[in-house]
Write a protein that holds these residues in place. Structure first.
Motif, PDB file in Angstrom:
ATOM      1  N   MET A   1       0.845  -1.190   0.000  1.00  0.00           N
ATOM      2  CA  MET A   1       0.000   0.000   0.000  1.00  0.00           C
ATOM      3  C   MET A   1       0.877   1.235   0.000  1.00  0.00           C
ATOM      4  O   MET A   1       1.903   1.300   0.684  1.00  0.00           O
ATOM      5  CB  MET A   1      -0.917  -0.002   1.224  1.00  0.00           C
ATOM      6  N   THR A   2       0.485   2.255  -0.763  1.00  0.00           N
ATOM      7  CA  THR A   2       1.273   3.482  -0.836  1.00  0.00           C
ATOM      8  C   THR A   2       1.222   4.217   0.487  1.00  0.00           C
ATOM      9  O   THR A   2       0.146   4.444   1.044  1.00  0.00           O
ATOM     10  CB  THR A   2       0.729   4.403  -1.940  1.00  0.00           C
ATOM     11  N   ALA A   3       2.387   4.606   1.005  1.00  0.00           N
ATOM     12  CA  ALA A   3       2.409   5.412   2.217  1.00  0.00           C
ATOM     13  C   ALA A   3       1.859   6.791   1.916  1.00  0.00           C
ATOM     14  O   ALA A   3       2.021   7.327   0.824  1.00  0.00           O
ATOM     15  CB  ALA A   3       3.841   5.519   2.740  1.00  0.00           C
ATOM     16  N   LEU A   7       2.262  10.363  -1.433  1.00  0.00           N
ATOM     17  CA  LEU A   7       1.270  11.072  -2.224  1.00  0.00           C
ATOM     18  C   LEU A   7       1.497  12.577  -2.171  1.00  0.00           C
ATOM     19  O   LEU A   7       1.851  13.136  -1.130  1.00  0.00           O
ATOM     20  CB  LEU A   7      -0.138  10.764  -1.709  1.00  0.00           C
ATOM     21  N   ARG A   8       1.290  13.203  -3.312  1.00  0.00           N
ATOM     22  CA  ARG A   8       1.307  14.657  -3.394  1.00  0.00           C
ATOM     23  C   ARG A   8      -0.081  15.114  -3.809  1.00  0.00           C
ATOM     24  O   ARG A   8      -0.890  14.314  -4.260  1.00  0.00           O
ATOM     25  CB  ARG A   8       2.364  15.116  -4.403  1.00  0.00           C
ATOM     26  N   ALA A  64      -7.525   8.988  -2.907  1.00  0.00           N
ATOM     27  CA  ALA A  64      -7.346  10.120  -2.003  1.00  0.00           C
ATOM     28  C   ALA A  64      -7.738  11.458  -2.627  1.00  0.00           C
ATOM     29  O   ALA A  64      -7.586  12.499  -1.987  1.00  0.00           O
ATOM     30  CB  ALA A  64      -5.884  10.182  -1.540  1.00  0.00           C
ATOM     31  N   SER A  65      -8.227  11.449  -3.865  1.00  0.00           N
ATOM     32  CA  SER A  65      -8.612  12.701  -4.524  1.00  0.00           C
ATOM     33  C   SER A  65     -10.012  13.147  -4.098  1.00  0.00           C
ATOM     34  O   SER A  65     -10.861  12.344  -3.717  1.00  0.00           O
ATOM     35  CB  SER A  65      -8.578  12.541  -6.049  1.00  0.00           C
ATOM     36  N   ALA A  66     -10.228  14.452  -4.198  1.00  0.00           N
ATOM     37  CA  ALA A  66     -11.512  15.038  -3.801  1.00  0.00           C
ATOM     38  C   ALA A  66     -12.639  14.573  -4.707  1.00  0.00           C
ATOM     39  O   ALA A  66     -12.432  14.295  -5.894  1.00  0.00           O
ATOM     40  CB  ALA A  66     -11.411  16.567  -3.844  1.00  0.00           C
TER      41      ALA A  66
END
Length: 271
Positions: A1-3, A7-8, A64-66
């Motif tokens: 899983m990506t930490a 993420l940016r 994680a995007s809006a």
């Protein structure tokens, strides 16, 4: 899983859009399938980042995007991100919905695109006609209407093996990963939420004007109408080609990651 630290976020006109940005070199953008997120490409990101700058966004309303609060188009969001990153033209590699986003973007913003890999996709105007797929979609709609999240997930996961296999034929870890991503995206939304996505229309009339190389990649066990439409895309553009990945359906990048990565890397070397 990506930490989370990997993420940016790009502050768009309608909320933050998440993405990974790793590696160096010519830009390659990885666009995930519907109801998942950038982690669909967990096997491809490190492999391609050895030679390329790899950008892997979460599409609006996914990961994680809006979520959208106003009308939006996929191609506009991607174009805004690429301009924010001051990168392009980029190679766009998309699976399913991501492939449609790639094609829509080269149609709308040709100056930002160097080449396209569309996996299990053509343009965003595609609609399934295969009876098996239509039944699975009906099962999803019914479950969602009843608030049955587990029922929806059960139906959604059937796309991984496809019509001619069962879940037992798929690596359990692949199923776990797809389920985890789909659940995460599904729980970001409510049943009565307005769909703000504005579809692109008239795409096929513009496909012959796509003047960059296009590669269609399909799982050989995917829906036959989808394979036919993707191959139509490859035939219709001036510089198109297509290939099949045997033994898999809608997620060749997850089920046969090394084969998929080799196909993409080989295509990149021809540019």
């Amino acid at each position: 899983m990506t930490a989370a630290s990997d993420l940016r976020f790009f502050t768009s006109a309608d909320g933050g859009l998440a993405y990974r940005d790793t590696g160096a070199g010519d830009p390659v953008v990885l666009l995930h399938s519907g109801f998942t997120d950038h982690r669909v490409f967990d096997d491809q990101i490190p492999a391609l980042a050895r030679e390329y700058r790899v950008i892997a966004p979460d599409v609006r309303g996914h990961g994680a995007s809006a979520n959208a609060s106003r009308p939006f188009r996929w191609a506009d969001d991607l174009a805004a991100l690429l301009r924010h990153l001051d990168t392009g033209p980029a190679v766009l590699v998309g699976v399913s919905m991501g492939g449609a986003i790639a094609t829509d973007t080269v149609i709308e913003y040709p100056e930002l695109v160097r080449a396209v890999v569309a996996c299990g996709a053509s343009t965003s105007e595609f609609e399934y006609t295969a009876p098996w797929v239509r039944q699975v979609q009906a099962d999803q709609t019914r479950a969602l209407g009843e608030g049955d999240v587990e029922g929806w997930l059960t139906a959604f996961l059937r796309f991984v093996p496809g019509e001619h296999r069962t879940l037992d034929d798929v690596d359990p870890d692949v199923l776990r990963r797809v389920r985890e991503m789909a659940l995460g995206t599904l729980t970001k939304h409510t049943p009565d939420e307005v769909n703000h996505h504005v579809p692109l229309t008239g795409t096929w009339a513009r496909v012959p004007k796509i003047d960059v190389p296009v590669l269609a990649v399909n799982g050989a066990l995917d829906a036959p109408d989808l394979i036919a439409d993707a191959e139509r895309l490859a035939r219709t553009v001036p510089d198109g080609r297509s290939t099949l990945v045997e033994g898999v359906a809608h997620y060749p990048n997850m089920e046969r990651p090394e084969v998929f990565t080799d196909i993409v890397a080989g295509f990149l070397r021809t540019l």
